[in-house]
Design a protein around this motif. Structure first.
Motif, PDB file in Angstrom:
ATOM      1  N   SER A  80       0.865  -1.170  -0.112  1.00  0.00           N
ATOM      2  CA  SER A  80       0.168  -0.092  -0.065  1.00  0.00           C
ATOM      3  C   SER A  80       0.780   1.180  -0.147  1.00  0.00           C
ATOM      4  O   SER A  80       0.455   2.357  -0.700  1.00  0.00           O
ATOM      5  CB  SER A  80      -0.901  -0.100   1.299  1.00  0.00           C
ATOM      6  N   CYS A  81       2.149   1.315   0.733  1.00  0.00           N
ATOM      7  CA  CYS A  81       2.704   2.410   0.632  1.00  0.00           C
ATOM      8  C   CYS A  81       3.559   2.511  -0.645  1.00  0.00           C
ATOM      9  O   CYS A  81       3.469   3.795  -1.203  1.00  0.00           O
ATOM     10  CB  CYS A  81       3.770   2.114   1.587  1.00  0.00           C
ATOM     11  N   PHE A  82       3.741   1.495  -1.373  1.00  0.00           N
ATOM     12  CA  PHE A  82       4.249   1.678  -2.957  1.00  0.00           C
ATOM     13  C   PHE A  82       3.199   2.142  -3.836  1.00  0.00           C
ATOM     14  O   PHE A  82       3.734   3.026  -4.636  1.00  0.00           O
ATOM     15  CB  PHE A  82       4.751   0.127  -3.418  1.00  0.00           C
ATOM     16  N   ILE A  83       1.905   1.573  -3.558  1.00  0.00           N
ATOM     17  CA  ILE A  83       1.128   2.084  -4.438  1.00  0.00           C
ATOM     18  C   ILE A  83       0.673   3.849  -4.251  1.00  0.00           C
ATOM     19  O   ILE A  83       0.496   4.477  -5.148  1.00  0.00           O
ATOM     20  CB  ILE A  83      -0.220   1.302  -4.402  1.00  0.00           C
ATOM     21  N   ILE A  84       0.555   3.932  -2.902  1.00  0.00           N
ATOM     22  CA  ILE A  84       0.628   5.494  -2.811  1.00  0.00           C
ATOM     23  C   ILE A  84       1.633   6.240  -3.302  1.00  0.00           C
ATOM     24  O   ILE A  84       1.361   7.321  -3.862  1.00  0.00           O
ATOM     25  CB  ILE A  84       0.320   5.595  -1.240  1.00  0.00           C
ATOM     26  N   SER A  85       2.998   5.650  -3.127  1.00  0.00           N
ATOM     27  CA  SER A  85       4.121   6.395  -3.826  1.00  0.00           C
ATOM     28  C   SER A  85       3.803   6.480  -5.362  1.00  0.00           C
ATOM     29  O   SER A  85       4.097   7.556  -6.128  1.00  0.00           O
ATOM     30  CB  SER A  85       5.247   5.662  -3.504  1.00  0.00           C
ATOM     31  N   LEU A  86       3.512   5.437  -5.894  1.00  0.00           N
ATOM     32  CA  LEU A  86       3.389   5.543  -7.336  1.00  0.00           C
ATOM     33  C   LEU A  86       2.083   6.597  -7.787  1.00  0.00           C
ATOM     34  O   LEU A  86       2.641   7.538  -8.826  1.00  0.00           O
ATOM     35  CB  LEU A  86       2.917   4.346  -7.825  1.00  0.00           C
ATOM     36  N   LEU A  87       1.168   6.582  -7.029  1.00  0.00           N
ATOM     37  CA  LEU A  87       0.042   7.633  -7.301  1.00  0.00           C
ATOM     38  C   LEU A  87       0.641   8.948  -7.278  1.00  0.00           C
ATOM     39  O   LEU A  87       0.201   9.869  -8.144  1.00  0.00           O
ATOM     40  CB  LEU A  87      -1.159   7.184  -6.428  1.00  0.00           C
ATOM     41  N   PHE A  88       1.058   9.171  -6.142  1.00  0.00           N
ATOM     42  CA  PHE A  88       1.629  10.568  -5.768  1.00  0.00           C
ATOM     43  C   PHE A  88       2.718  10.955  -6.667  1.00  0.00           C
ATOM     44  O   PHE A  88       2.838  12.265  -7.235  1.00  0.00           O
ATOM     45  CB  PHE A  88       2.077  10.819  -4.334  1.00  0.00           C
ATOM     46  N   GLU A  89       3.427  10.178  -7.268  1.00  0.00           N
ATOM     47  CA  GLU A  89       4.543  10.523  -8.264  1.00  0.00           C
ATOM     48  C   GLU A  89       3.969  10.770  -9.357  1.00  0.00           C
ATOM     49  O   GLU A  89       4.065  11.630 -10.032  1.00  0.00           O
ATOM     50  CB  GLU A  89       5.579   9.411  -8.371  1.00  0.00           C
ATOM     51  N   GLY A  90       2.855   9.935 -10.060  1.00  0.00           N
ATOM     52  CA  GLY A  90       2.182  10.275 -11.162  1.00  0.00           C
ATOM     53  C   GLY A  90       1.293  11.498 -10.984  1.00  0.00           C
ATOM     54  O   GLY A  90       1.471  12.299 -12.135  1.00  0.00           O
ATOM     55  N   ILE A  91       0.803  11.937 -10.073  1.00  0.00           N
ATOM     56  CA  ILE A  91       0.000  13.299  -9.938  1.00  0.00           C
ATOM     57  C   ILE A  91       1.100  14.172  -9.985  1.00  0.00           C
ATOM     58  O   ILE A  91       0.879  15.185 -10.814  1.00  0.00           O
ATOM     59  CB  ILE A  91      -0.678  13.137  -8.758  1.00  0.00           C
ATOM     60  N   CYS A  92       2.236  14.211  -9.327  1.00  0.00           N
ATOM     61  CA  CYS A  92       3.229  15.225  -9.465  1.00  0.00           C
ATOM     62  C   CYS A  92       3.722  15.579 -10.800  1.00  0.00           C
ATOM     63  O   CYS A  92       3.768  16.365 -11.234  1.00  0.00           O
ATOM     64  CB  CYS A  92       4.288  15.010  -8.525  1.00  0.00           C
ATOM     65  N   LEU A  93       4.146  14.380 -11.556  1.00  0.00           N
ATOM     66  CA  LEU A  93       4.796  14.517 -12.703  1.00  0.00           C
ATOM     67  C   LEU A  93       3.764  14.928 -13.931  1.00  0.00           C
ATOM     68  O   LEU A  93       4.089  15.562 -14.744  1.00  0.00           O
ATOM     69  CB  LEU A  93       5.320  13.143 -13.298  1.00  0.00           C
ATOM     70  N   LEU A  94       2.411  14.461 -13.776  1.00  0.00           N
ATOM     71  CA  LEU A  94       1.450  14.898 -14.703  1.00  0.00           C
ATOM     72  C   LEU A  94       0.945  16.301 -14.685  1.00  0.00           C
ATOM     73  O   LEU A  94       0.781  17.219 -15.606  1.00  0.00           O
ATOM     74  CB  LEU A  94       0.170  13.915 -14.534  1.00  0.00           C
ATOM     75  N   ALA A  95       0.939  16.739 -13.138  1.00  0.00           N
ATOM     76  CA  ALA A  95       0.601  18.165 -12.967  1.00  0.00           C
ATOM     77  C   ALA A  95       1.924  19.194 -13.287  1.00  0.00           C
ATOM     78  O   ALA A  95       1.379  20.262 -13.562  1.00  0.00           O
ATOM     79  CB  ALA A  95       0.343  18.241 -11.426  1.00  0.00           C
ATOM     80  N   LEU A  96       2.914  18.720 -13.089  1.00  0.00           N
ATOM     81  CA  LEU A  96       4.164  19.701 -13.503  1.00  0.00           C
ATOM     82  C   LEU A  96       4.123  20.525 -14.608  1.00  0.00           C
ATOM     83  O   LEU A  96       4.314  21.932 -14.513  1.00  0.00           O
ATOM     84  CB  LEU A  96       5.320  18.870 -13.292  1.00  0.00           C
ATOM     85  N   PRO A  97       3.676  20.130 -15.894  1.00  0.00           N
ATOM     86  CA  PRO A  97       3.705  20.995 -17.056  1.00  0.00           C
ATOM     87  C   PRO A  97       2.813  21.932 -16.971  1.00  0.00           C
ATOM     88  O   PRO A  97       2.524  23.058 -17.846  1.00  0.00           O
ATOM     89  CB  PRO A  97       3.276  20.109 -18.428  1.00  0.00           C
ATOM     90  N   HIS A  98       1.567  21.873 -16.173  1.00  0.00           N
ATOM     91  CA  HIS A  98       0.548  22.568 -16.200  1.00  0.00           C
ATOM     92  C   HIS A  98       0.481  23.785 -14.833  1.00  0.00           C
ATOM     93  O   HIS A  98      -0.485  24.374 -15.023  1.00  0.00           O
ATOM     94  CB  HIS A  98      -0.926  21.647 -15.932  1.00  0.00           C
ATOM     95  N   LEU A  99       1.587  23.833 -14.028  1.00  0.00           N
ATOM     96  CA  LEU A  99       1.925  24.583 -12.986  1.00  0.00           C
ATOM     97  C   LEU A  99       2.220  25.961 -13.485  1.00  0.00           C
ATOM     98  O   LEU A  99       3.363  26.003 -14.496  1.00  0.00           O
ATOM     99  CB  LEU A  99       2.875  24.024 -12.022  1.00  0.00           C
ATOM    100  N   THR A 100       1.692  27.142 -13.353  1.00  0.00           N
ATOM    101  CA  THR A 100       2.446  28.379 -13.387  1.00  0.00           C
ATOM    102  C   THR A 100       3.587  28.534 -12.316  1.00  0.00           C
ATOM    103  O   THR A 100       3.621  28.001 -11.491  1.00  0.00           O
ATOM    104  CB  THR A 100       1.288  29.685 -13.288  1.00  0.00           C
ATOM    105  N   ILE A 101       4.110  29.450 -12.505  1.00  0.00           N
ATOM    106  CA  ILE A 101       5.381  29.800 -11.589  1.00  0.00           C
ATOM    107  C   ILE A 101       4.935  30.198 -10.300  1.00  0.00           C
ATOM    108  O   ILE A 101       5.440  29.755  -9.326  1.00  0.00           O
ATOM    109  CB  ILE A 101       6.221  30.769 -12.020  1.00  0.00           C
ATOM    110  N   GLY A 102       3.819  31.073 -10.183  1.00  0.00           N
ATOM    111  CA  GLY A 102       3.201  31.395  -8.860  1.00  0.00           C
ATOM    112  C   GLY A 102       2.823  30.205  -7.974  1.00  0.00           C
ATOM    113  O   GLY A 102       2.779  29.974  -6.891  1.00  0.00           O
ATOM    114  N   ILE A 103       2.096  29.358  -8.882  1.00  0.00           N
ATOM    115  CA  ILE A 103       1.454  28.149  -7.849  1.00  0.00           C
ATOM    116  C   ILE A 103       2.653  26.916  -7.714  1.00  0.00           C
ATOM    117  O   ILE A 103       2.655  26.418  -6.878  1.00  0.00           O
ATOM    118  CB  ILE A 103       0.648  27.210  -9.037  1.00  0.00           C
TER     119      ILE A 103
END
Length: 158
Positions: A80-103
């Motif tokens: 479960s720890c590993f699945i949560i880690s994969l989930l958060f990594e995926g969220i971070c990496l997919l969200a990164l290109p959409h972030l403005t500098i302020g956010i």
């Protein structure tokens, strides 16, 4: 992981690298190391499918650098720890290109503030006393300062 760590611990006992009272500590340390290295490699491989490898490497190295002193969220099972880690990594990496500098700056400030206030995490397997937690807290602060400095350098270079 547990089986491999137990076997390695028994070898350490047999060859005299550790004494019997250190057996539980050795097994926990080996299990943590095996899990972290294996998990790190899988997270890198997973992340490369979602984002450019420099972003994946920076994210995972940064998390590993902080986690070694901050501790982390403790889930009921390693899976479960590993699945949560994969989930958060995926969220971070997919969200990164959409972030403005302020956010992005806001998220960094909130994250570092949260780590400063909450870290280090203590649990039943670590058994840290007050003095050890105080020393670890100082090490966390040093790491957070290094992360801020590294982020500033990367921001100026990019």
């Amino acid at each position: 992981m547990e089986y491999l760590a137990a076997k390695l611990t028994q070898r350490c006992l047999r060859f005299g690298f550790i004494d019997a009272p250190q057996e539980e500590w050795c097994q926990y340390t080996l299990q943590t190391y095996i899990t972290n290295v294996g998990g790190f490699l899988i997270l890198i491989a997973f992340g490369i499918f979602l984002s450019p490898w420099p972003q994946v490497l920076i994210l995972n190295l940064g998390v590993a650098f902080l986690r070694s002193k901050c501790g982390g969220l403790h889930m009921p099972t390693a899976l479960s720890c590993f699945i949560i880690s994969l989930l958060f990594e995926g969220i971070c990496l997919l969200a990164l290109p959409h972030l403005t500098i302020g956010i992005a700056i806001f998220l960094v400030v909130v994250s570092l503030t949260g780590l400063f206030c909450l870290a280090p995490c203590n649990n039943d397997a670590i058994h840290c006393d007050g003095d050890e937690l105080k020393k670890m807290r100082e090490e966390v602060l040093i790491r957070l300062i290094l992360v801020v400095f590294t982020l500033l350098v990367l921001f100026l270079c990019i």
